[in-house]
Design a protein around this motif. Structure first.
Motif, PDB file in Angstrom:
ATOM      1  N   VAL A  46      35.154  37.703  89.536  1.00  0.00           N
ATOM      2  CA  VAL A  46      35.361  38.999  88.951  1.00  0.00           C
ATOM      3  C   VAL A  46      36.715  39.796  89.195  1.00  0.00           C
ATOM      4  O   VAL A  46      37.289  40.150  88.621  1.00  0.00           O
ATOM      5  CB  VAL A  46      34.308  40.342  89.460  1.00  0.00           C
ATOM      6  N   HIS A  47      37.197  39.657  90.487  1.00  0.00           N
ATOM      7  CA  HIS A  47      38.305  40.152  90.881  1.00  0.00           C
ATOM      8  C   HIS A  47      39.462  39.275  90.280  1.00  0.00           C
ATOM      9  O   HIS A  47      40.487  40.146  89.824  1.00  0.00           O
ATOM     10  CB  HIS A  47      38.667  39.903  92.409  1.00  0.00           C
ATOM     11  N   LEU A  48      39.385  37.980  89.949  1.00  0.00           N
ATOM     12  CA  LEU A  48      40.257  37.133  89.483  1.00  0.00           C
ATOM     13  C   LEU A  48      40.609  37.548  88.254  1.00  0.00           C
ATOM     14  O   LEU A  48      41.854  37.265  87.785  1.00  0.00           O
ATOM     15  CB  LEU A  48      39.872  35.860  89.607  1.00  0.00           C
ATOM     16  N   TYR A  49      39.776  37.793  87.377  1.00  0.00           N
ATOM     17  CA  TYR A  49      39.830  37.965  85.901  1.00  0.00           C
ATOM     18  C   TYR A  49      39.710  39.576  85.602  1.00  0.00           C
ATOM     19  O   TYR A  49      40.073  39.750  84.291  1.00  0.00           O
ATOM     20  CB  TYR A  49      38.715  37.328  85.171  1.00  0.00           C
ATOM     21  N   LYS A  50      39.564  40.594  86.283  1.00  0.00           N
ATOM     22  CA  LYS A  50      39.231  41.881  85.748  1.00  0.00           C
ATOM     23  C   LYS A  50      40.559  42.574  85.181  1.00  0.00           C
ATOM     24  O   LYS A  50      40.199  43.066  84.174  1.00  0.00           O
ATOM     25  CB  LYS A  50      38.633  42.646  87.054  1.00  0.00           C
ATOM     26  N   HIS A  51      41.629  42.227  85.898  1.00  0.00           N
ATOM     27  CA  HIS A  51      42.938  43.037  85.337  1.00  0.00           C
ATOM     28  C   HIS A  51      43.234  42.367  83.746  1.00  0.00           C
ATOM     29  O   HIS A  51      43.698  43.079  82.803  1.00  0.00           O
ATOM     30  CB  HIS A  51      44.029  43.082  86.214  1.00  0.00           C
ATOM     31  N   ALA A  52      43.121  40.921  83.824  1.00  0.00           N
ATOM     32  CA  ALA A  52      43.343  40.062  82.679  1.00  0.00           C
ATOM     33  C   ALA A  52      42.370  40.867  81.486  1.00  0.00           C
ATOM     34  O   ALA A  52      42.746  40.957  80.187  1.00  0.00           O
ATOM     35  CB  ALA A  52      43.204  38.692  82.825  1.00  0.00           C
ATOM     36  N   VAL A  53      41.260  40.852  81.970  1.00  0.00           N
ATOM     37  CA  VAL A  53      39.995  41.116  80.736  1.00  0.00           C
ATOM     38  C   VAL A  53      40.622  42.659  80.350  1.00  0.00           C
ATOM     39  O   VAL A  53      40.336  42.911  78.865  1.00  0.00           O
ATOM     40  CB  VAL A  53      38.634  41.567  81.335  1.00  0.00           C
ATOM     41  N   GLN A  54      40.804  43.460  81.310  1.00  0.00           N
ATOM     42  CA  GLN A  54      41.218  44.940  80.704  1.00  0.00           C
ATOM     43  C   GLN A  54      42.404  44.954  79.785  1.00  0.00           C
ATOM     44  O   GLN A  54      42.512  45.653  78.900  1.00  0.00           O
ATOM     45  CB  GLN A  54      41.191  45.883  82.126  1.00  0.00           C
ATOM     46  N   THR A  55      43.445  44.070  80.201  1.00  0.00           N
ATOM     47  CA  THR A  55      44.725  43.976  79.616  1.00  0.00           C
ATOM     48  C   THR A  55      44.601  43.524  77.974  1.00  0.00           C
ATOM     49  O   THR A  55      44.989  44.006  77.077  1.00  0.00           O
ATOM     50  CB  THR A  55      45.801  43.036  80.050  1.00  0.00           C
ATOM     51  N   LEU A  56      43.615  42.603  77.850  1.00  0.00           N
ATOM     52  CA  LEU A  56      43.395  41.824  76.687  1.00  0.00           C
ATOM     53  C   LEU A  56      42.633  42.751  75.859  1.00  0.00           C
ATOM     54  O   LEU A  56      42.745  43.118  74.601  1.00  0.00           O
ATOM     55  CB  LEU A  56      42.619  40.650  76.845  1.00  0.00           C
ATOM     56  N   GLN A  57      41.582  43.588  76.287  1.00  0.00           N
ATOM     57  CA  GLN A  57      40.937  44.700  75.424  1.00  0.00           C
ATOM     58  C   GLN A  57      41.787  45.712  75.184  1.00  0.00           C
ATOM     59  O   GLN A  57      42.010  45.977  73.801  1.00  0.00           O
ATOM     60  CB  GLN A  57      39.782  45.404  76.434  1.00  0.00           C
ATOM     61  N   ASP A  58      42.804  46.231  76.115  1.00  0.00           N
ATOM     62  CA  ASP A  58      43.675  47.241  75.761  1.00  0.00           C
ATOM     63  C   ASP A  58      44.757  46.756  74.510  1.00  0.00           C
ATOM     64  O   ASP A  58      45.101  47.401  73.588  1.00  0.00           O
ATOM     65  CB  ASP A  58      44.414  47.625  77.046  1.00  0.00           C
ATOM     66  N   ARG A  59      44.944  45.383  74.414  1.00  0.00           N
ATOM     67  CA  ARG A  59      45.535  45.106  73.261  1.00  0.00           C
ATOM     68  C   ARG A  59      44.955  44.590  72.060  1.00  0.00           C
ATOM     69  O   ARG A  59      45.554  43.964  71.070  1.00  0.00           O
ATOM     70  CB  ARG A  59      46.468  43.671  73.661  1.00  0.00           C
ATOM     71  N   GLY A  60      43.651  45.026  71.972  1.00  0.00           N
ATOM     72  CA  GLY A  60      42.779  45.000  71.109  1.00  0.00           C
ATOM     73  C   GLY A  60      42.276  43.705  70.729  1.00  0.00           C
ATOM     74  O   GLY A  60      41.322  43.296  69.612  1.00  0.00           O
ATOM     75  N   HIS A  61      42.149  42.771  71.683  1.00  0.00           N
ATOM     76  CA  HIS A  61      41.317  41.513  71.631  1.00  0.00           C
ATOM     77  C   HIS A  61      39.768  41.673  72.158  1.00  0.00           C
ATOM     78  O   HIS A  61      39.451  42.673  72.660  1.00  0.00           O
ATOM     79  CB  HIS A  61      42.096  40.473  72.545  1.00  0.00           C
ATOM     80  N   GLU A  62      38.846  40.834  71.468  1.00  0.00           N
ATOM     81  CA  GLU A  62      37.602  41.006  71.975  1.00  0.00           C
ATOM     82  C   GLU A  62      37.223  40.092  73.117  1.00  0.00           C
ATOM     83  O   GLU A  62      37.573  38.874  73.230  1.00  0.00           O
ATOM     84  CB  GLU A  62      36.643  40.631  71.007  1.00  0.00           C
ATOM     85  N   VAL A  63      36.481  40.603  74.225  1.00  0.00           N
ATOM     86  CA  VAL A  63      36.320  39.903  75.366  1.00  0.00           C
ATOM     87  C   VAL A  63      34.869  39.928  75.768  1.00  0.00           C
ATOM     88  O   VAL A  63      34.505  41.063  75.577  1.00  0.00           O
ATOM     89  CB  VAL A  63      37.414  40.313  76.591  1.00  0.00           C
ATOM     90  N   LEU A  64      34.449  39.020  76.258  1.00  0.00           N
ATOM     91  CA  LEU A  64      33.010  38.792  76.921  1.00  0.00           C
ATOM     92  C   LEU A  64      32.907  38.048  78.243  1.00  0.00           C
ATOM     93  O   LEU A  64      33.634  37.182  78.408  1.00  0.00           O
ATOM     94  CB  LEU A  64      31.987  38.246  75.842  1.00  0.00           C
ATOM     95  N   VAL A  65      32.380  38.771  79.284  1.00  0.00           N
ATOM     96  CA  VAL A  65      32.371  38.093  80.501  1.00  0.00           C
ATOM     97  C   VAL A  65      30.911  37.605  80.609  1.00  0.00           C
ATOM     98  O   VAL A  65      30.130  38.295  80.637  1.00  0.00           O
ATOM     99  CB  VAL A  65      32.726  39.082  81.677  1.00  0.00           C
TER     100      VAL A  65
END
Length: 372
Positions: free
Chosen positions: A13-32
């Motif tokens: 979770v720590h490894l990917y959390k900032h990347a997930v948030q950044t991709l969401q902010d750029r308009g991409h769809e993300v699922l964990v």
């Protein structure tokens, strides 16, 4: 684009959390896709990440093995429903789910001993990323970056310590405290391995309690703290790194928290059966840089922990070493985001290079206590 991330442990979770948030902010769809293991789901909730749970397991090896088939069925079902363009993970779950759904996968691996997982996962990956200290060749798709996986969330460009965590811990501003972290040794790569025993933990608490407040984080719940001068490390796990940054010392038989302590400038002692000549490259590197101590004999752990706690200049020394080391590492979140945007074509990323040989020398002697 659509991105699927596997988080099988809290560290993921720590490894990917900032990347997930950044991709969401750029308009991409993300699922964990999350495995309900210790505090993984708690962390996903805390960081408000979009997730689905594909299965549960406790800290025993039997729990994982017995649930594995059902885990795969649910993970594949969720993946087919989401229909990602790229899958991220650290091993078999991500690689095999991607293969079944015919989706490219990027694996981020940092543990050399997990040979079985490497063998069954890396053939299905579009790219395999490891730290440049990684000492095992994982094939033609193996690429390296400068740093460790913890640079995705503890790199200075990403993380700023919050000293107000002392108030949450009920500690005075100048009260020294040490954290003891005990692993459950329940993962596949922990088979046959061991660490600090409950009796050794009791001895360590009694030895250190005169010099610091002792907080115990026991993943396997094997230590009875009744009557001991210590208390459980029982606040929200999302605040772990703030607490670790303020600690005077970490003593652990686990892996990730030791690396995290090093990147925060907190003195750390690591003691488990992995320690030795064939140890993992990241821990050899951190010891060479004077940021951690890898110790196999428990009597040496007792002696060294006392020495470190009583060294009045140790905070400045460790912060100086930490800053020097991190100046040559990458912000791994940036690498993950760029990898996502290029759909796994990591060969075009400037901060990533092909694996050829260990990129850092482990031949120099480790920095000793009190030197710099």
């Amino acid at each position: 684009m659509r991105y699927l991330f596997f988080t099988n442990t809290p560290a993921h979770v720590h490894l990917y959390k900032h990347a997930v948030q950044t991709l969401q902010d750029r308009g991409h769809e993300v699922l964990v896709l999350a495995r309900d293991y210790t505090c993984t789901v708690e962390l996903l909730e805390w960081h408000d990440l979009p997730y689905e749970v594909y299965g549960y397991c406790d800290t025993s090896k039997g729990s994982l093995l017995s649930r594995l088939p059902a885990h795969y069925v649910r993970a594949i079902r969720h993946a087919r429903r989401f229909d990602p363009d790229l899958v991220f993970g650290m091993g078999g779950y991500a690689a095999h789910t991607a293969a079944v759904t015919r989706t490219p996968a990027v694996l981020l691996i940092d543990s050399e001993p997990a040979s079985f997982d490497h063998a069954v996962s890396t053939p299905f990956a579009r790219a395999v990323l490891t730290p440049n200290t990684f000492q095992k060749d994982l094939g033609a798709k193996h690429y390296v970056f400068a740093g460790f996986k913890e640079c995705a969330y503890l790199h200075p460009e990403i993380y700023t310590p919050n000293p107000s965590v002392r108030e949450r811990l009920g500690l005075d501003d100048d009260e020294p405290y040490a954290i003891l972290r005990l692993n459950a040794f329940g993962s596949q790569h922990d088979v046959g391995e061991n660490g600090i025993t409950s009796e050794q933990c009791r001895r360590l608490i009694e030895r250190l309690s005169d010099d610091a407040t002792i907080l115990v984080s026991d993943e396997g719940n094997g230590v009875d703290l009744a009557g001991l001068p210590a208390r459980p490390f029982d606040f929200h796990p999302a605040l772990l790194h703030d607490a670790l940054a303020e600690a005077a010392l970490l003593v652990a038989d686990t892996q990730t928290m030791v690396t995290e302590a090093a990147l925060l400038g907190t003195p750390a002692i690591r003691s488990n059966s992995f320690v030795g000549e064939s140890d993992m490259g990241n821990f050899l590197e951190l010891e060479n840089e004077g940021l951690i101590h890898n110790v196999s004999r428990f009597d040496d752990v007792l002696e060294l922990s006392t020495t470190l706690l009583c060294d009045e200049g140790i905070d400045d020394t460790w912060q100086r070493r930490r800053n020097a080391f991190l100046s040559d590492t990458v912000n791994l979140t940036d690498v993950i985001v760029e990898t996502a945007i290029t759909r796994g074509a990591v060969n075009g990323i400037e901060s990533v290079s092909r694996f050829d040989s260990p990129h850092r020398s482990h031949s120099k002697p480790p920095i000793s206590v009190g030197s710099d």
